[in-house]
Enzyme design. Structure first.
Site, PDB file in Angstrom:
ATOM      1  N   SER A   6      48.402  35.096  41.441  1.00 39.00           N
ATOM      2  CA  SER A   6      47.236  35.047  40.552  1.00 39.00           C
ATOM      3  C   SER A   6      47.728  34.982  39.118  1.00 39.00           C
ATOM      4  O   SER A   6      48.487  35.860  38.676  1.00 39.00           O
ATOM      5  CB  SER A   6      46.386  36.300  40.743  1.00 39.00           C
ATOM      6  OG  SER A   6      45.577  36.495  39.590  1.00 39.00           O
ATOM      7  N   HIS A  31      46.476  30.860  42.359  1.00 42.70           N
ATOM      8  CA  HIS A  31      45.176  31.530  42.429  1.00 42.70           C
ATOM      9  C   HIS A  31      44.622  31.687  41.006  1.00 42.70           C
ATOM     10  O   HIS A  31      45.266  32.280  40.135  1.00 42.70           O
ATOM     11  CB  HIS A  31      45.367  32.893  43.094  1.00 42.70           C
ATOM     12  CG  HIS A  31      44.114  33.656  43.330  1.00 42.70           C
ATOM     13  ND1 HIS A  31      43.316  33.465  44.446  1.00 42.70           N
ATOM     14  CD2 HIS A  31      43.507  34.632  42.613  1.00 42.70           C
ATOM     15  CE1 HIS A  31      42.279  34.295  44.399  1.00 42.70           C
ATOM     16  NE2 HIS A  31      42.373  35.014  43.289  1.00 42.70           N
ATOM     17  N   ASP A  33      41.527  33.050  38.735  1.00 39.19           N
ATOM     18  CA  ASP A  33      40.392  33.975  38.718  1.00 39.19           C
ATOM     19  C   ASP A  33      39.424  33.618  37.593  1.00 39.19           C
ATOM     20  O   ASP A  33      39.785  33.686  36.420  1.00 39.19           O
ATOM     21  CB  ASP A  33      40.900  35.408  38.520  1.00 39.19           C
ATOM     22  CG  ASP A  33      41.612  35.927  39.753  1.00 39.19           C
ATOM     23  OD1 ASP A  33      40.991  35.914  40.829  1.00 39.19           O
ATOM     24  OD2 ASP A  33      42.784  36.332  39.643  1.00 39.19           O
ATOM     25  N   MET A  35      35.966  34.603  35.798  1.00 37.79           N
ATOM     26  CA  MET A  35      35.009  35.711  35.640  1.00 37.79           C
ATOM     27  C   MET A  35      34.055  35.395  34.500  1.00 37.79           C
ATOM     28  O   MET A  35      34.486  34.907  33.451  1.00 37.79           O
ATOM     29  CB  MET A  35      35.759  37.005  35.322  1.00 37.79           C
ATOM     30  CG  MET A  35      36.861  37.318  36.317  1.00 37.79           C
ATOM     31  SD  MET A  35      37.645  38.888  35.956  1.00 37.79           S
ATOM     32  CE  MET A  35      39.015  38.864  37.122  1.00 37.79           C
ATOM     33  N   HIS A  64      38.981  31.268  42.506  1.00 41.36           N
ATOM     34  CA  HIS A  64      38.199  32.433  42.949  1.00 41.36           C
ATOM     35  C   HIS A  64      37.108  32.688  41.910  1.00 41.36           C
ATOM     36  O   HIS A  64      37.390  33.165  40.810  1.00 41.36           O
ATOM     37  CB  HIS A  64      39.157  33.634  43.067  1.00 41.36           C
ATOM     38  CG  HIS A  64      38.496  34.919  43.435  1.00 41.36           C
ATOM     39  ND1 HIS A  64      39.145  36.138  43.391  1.00 41.36           N
ATOM     40  CD2 HIS A  64      37.229  35.199  43.871  1.00 41.36           C
ATOM     41  CE1 HIS A  64      38.332  37.094  43.782  1.00 41.36           C
ATOM     42  NE2 HIS A  64      37.161  36.559  44.063  1.00 41.36           N
ATOM     43  N   MET A  66      34.169  34.638  40.324  1.00 40.84           N
ATOM     44  CA  MET A  66      33.521  35.961  40.254  1.00 40.84           C
ATOM     45  C   MET A  66      32.427  35.816  39.203  1.00 40.84           C
ATOM     46  O   MET A  66      32.571  36.244  38.060  1.00 40.84           O
ATOM     47  CB  MET A  66      34.557  37.027  39.877  1.00 40.84           C
ATOM     48  CG  MET A  66      35.496  37.362  41.026  1.00 40.84           C
ATOM     49  SD  MET A  66      37.047  38.097  40.488  1.00 40.84           S
ATOM     50  CE  MET A  66      37.977  36.611  40.111  1.00 40.84           C
ATOM     51  N   MET A 135      38.493  41.163  49.466  1.00 44.39           N
ATOM     52  CA  MET A 135      38.975  41.881  48.279  1.00 44.39           C
ATOM     53  C   MET A 135      39.466  43.272  48.687  1.00 44.39           C
ATOM     54  O   MET A 135      38.790  43.983  49.429  1.00 44.39           O
ATOM     55  CB  MET A 135      37.850  42.047  47.246  1.00 44.39           C
ATOM     56  CG  MET A 135      37.348  40.780  46.582  1.00 44.39           C
ATOM     57  SD  MET A 135      38.574  39.874  45.632  1.00 44.39           S
ATOM     58  CE  MET A 135      39.116  41.079  44.422  1.00 44.39           C
ATOM     59  N   ASP A 172      43.170  39.901  48.512  1.00 48.13           N
ATOM     60  CA  ASP A 172      43.338  39.831  47.055  1.00 48.13           C
ATOM     61  C   ASP A 172      43.066  41.197  46.436  1.00 48.13           C
ATOM     62  O   ASP A 172      41.976  41.750  46.602  1.00 48.13           O
ATOM     63  CB  ASP A 172      42.342  38.785  46.518  1.00 48.13           C
ATOM     64  CG  ASP A 172      42.443  38.566  45.017  1.00 48.13           C
ATOM     65  OD1 ASP A 172      43.384  39.078  44.393  1.00 48.13           O
ATOM     66  OD2 ASP A 172      41.548  37.864  44.483  1.00 48.13           O
TER      67      ASP A 172
HETATM   68  C1  DX5 Z   1      40.796  40.725  40.677  1.00 50.52           C
HETATM   69  C2  DX5 Z   1      41.322  39.344  40.949  1.00 50.52           C
HETATM   70  C3  DX5 Z   1      42.680  39.312  41.528  1.00 50.52           C
HETATM   71  C4  DX5 Z   1      43.732  39.901  40.640  1.00 50.52           C
HETATM   72  C5  DX5 Z   1      44.855  40.378  41.485  1.00 50.52           C
HETATM   73  O1  DX5 Z   1      39.466  40.673  40.344  1.00 50.52           O
HETATM   74  O2  DX5 Z   1      40.479  38.664  41.857  1.00 50.52           O
HETATM   75  O3  DX5 Z   1      43.044  37.994  41.900  1.00 50.52           O
HETATM   76  O4  DX5 Z   1      44.253  39.013  39.700  1.00 50.52           O
HETATM   77  O5  DX5 Z   1      45.703  41.089  40.677  1.00 50.52           O
HETATM   78  P1  DX5 Z   1      46.574  42.284  41.255  1.00 50.52           P
HETATM   79  O6  DX5 Z   1      47.501  41.693  42.280  1.00 50.52           O
HETATM   80  O7  DX5 Z   1      47.271  42.799  40.065  1.00 50.52           O
HETATM   81  O8  DX5 Z   1      45.626  43.288  41.859  1.00 50.52           O
HETATM   82 ZN    ZN Z   2      41.261  36.736  42.734  1.00 52.47          ZN
END
Ligand code: DX5
Ligand code: ZN
Length: 215
Positions: A6, A31, A33, A35, A64, A66, A135, A172
């Site tokens: 990620s 990956h 993320d 948000m 991903h 969110m 998750m 994840d």
């Molecule tokens: C959290 C993300 C993850 C995050 C994982 O909301 O979806 O992908 O980046 O990071 P670590 O491995 O540090 O938990």
């Molecule tokens: Zn993620």
């Protein structure tokens, strides 16, 4: 087991270099993320940055979402040709419609589930997705502590045998060398890791450790 680093924990001042290093180090997927500040209490990146990541990466992107408005973000990101776009079960009312929209745009649909949402909720949508993202932290931030969800992985595996045997299971959140052995045993296909890989510094070594290669 596939490893999907990620980039949330990357040095964003040198993002292109970070993505190139992860690809060279053996990442299977990158990956990403996304948000929106509404579904989760944090904001990350939009289309300008994701486009730059897509241009740099030699590995397929695993986006991903969110976000509250999945459809809006799918239209923004699908043109960059990711392998997967995952949307959260908890943020959507019309799961089949969204999964079908992602597929029609040439991307593999995946559905993501928060740690407190039961696997049984997915029963009807499983035949329509290519991957389930379980998750193991509450989404929003990198570097949080792993919540044990091993029983959910096992339960999902059983459901998939009946509903969609080709569907992958991705985990994840808080994934590290401490829990990867048990995750692998439970049946995880794709491990996402952010802080563990970037904390280690040697990306190749960290990725191989997660994959189960002793280095
Ligand atoms: C959290 C993300 C993850 C995050 C994982 O909301 O979806 O992908 O980046 O990071 P670590 O491995 O540090 O938990
Ligand atoms: Zn993620």
């Amino acid at each position: 087991m596939l490893v999907a680093p990620s980039i949330l924990s990357a040095n964003f001042g040198h993002l292109a270099q970070e993505v190139a290093s992860l690809c060279e180090a053996g990442a299977d997927l990158i990956h990403v993320d996304v948000m929106d500040g509404h579904f989760v209490p944090n904001m990350t990146i939009g289309p300008v940055v994701v486009e730059a990541v897509a241009q740099t990466s030699t590995k397929p992107l695993d986006i991903h979402l969110m976000v509250e408005d999945n459809s809006f973000f799918i239209d923004l990101f699908a043109p960059f040709g990711p392998r997967y776009i995952s949307f959260h079960y908890e943020s959507e009312r019309h799961h089949h419609r969204v999964a079908m929209k992602i597929r029609e745009l040439g991307v593999s649909p995946a559905i993501a589930l928060n740690p407190a949402t039961p696997v049984a909720c997915l029963e009807e949508i499983l035949p329509f997705v290519d991957m389930v993202l379980l998750m193991s932290v509450n989404p929003g931030f990198g570097g949080q502590s792993f919540i044990p969800i091993f029983h959910k992985i096992r339960e999902l595996k059983e459901l998939l045998e009946v509903k969609n045997p080709d569907c992958l299971i991705e985990v994840d959140g808080g994934v590290s060398d401490k829990n990867i052995g048990e995750l692998r045993k439970a049946g995880v296909d794709v491990a996402v890791a952010g802080s563990y890989i970037f904390r280690e510094g040697d990306y190749k070594r960290a990725i191989e450790r997660l994959r189960g290669v002793e280095v």
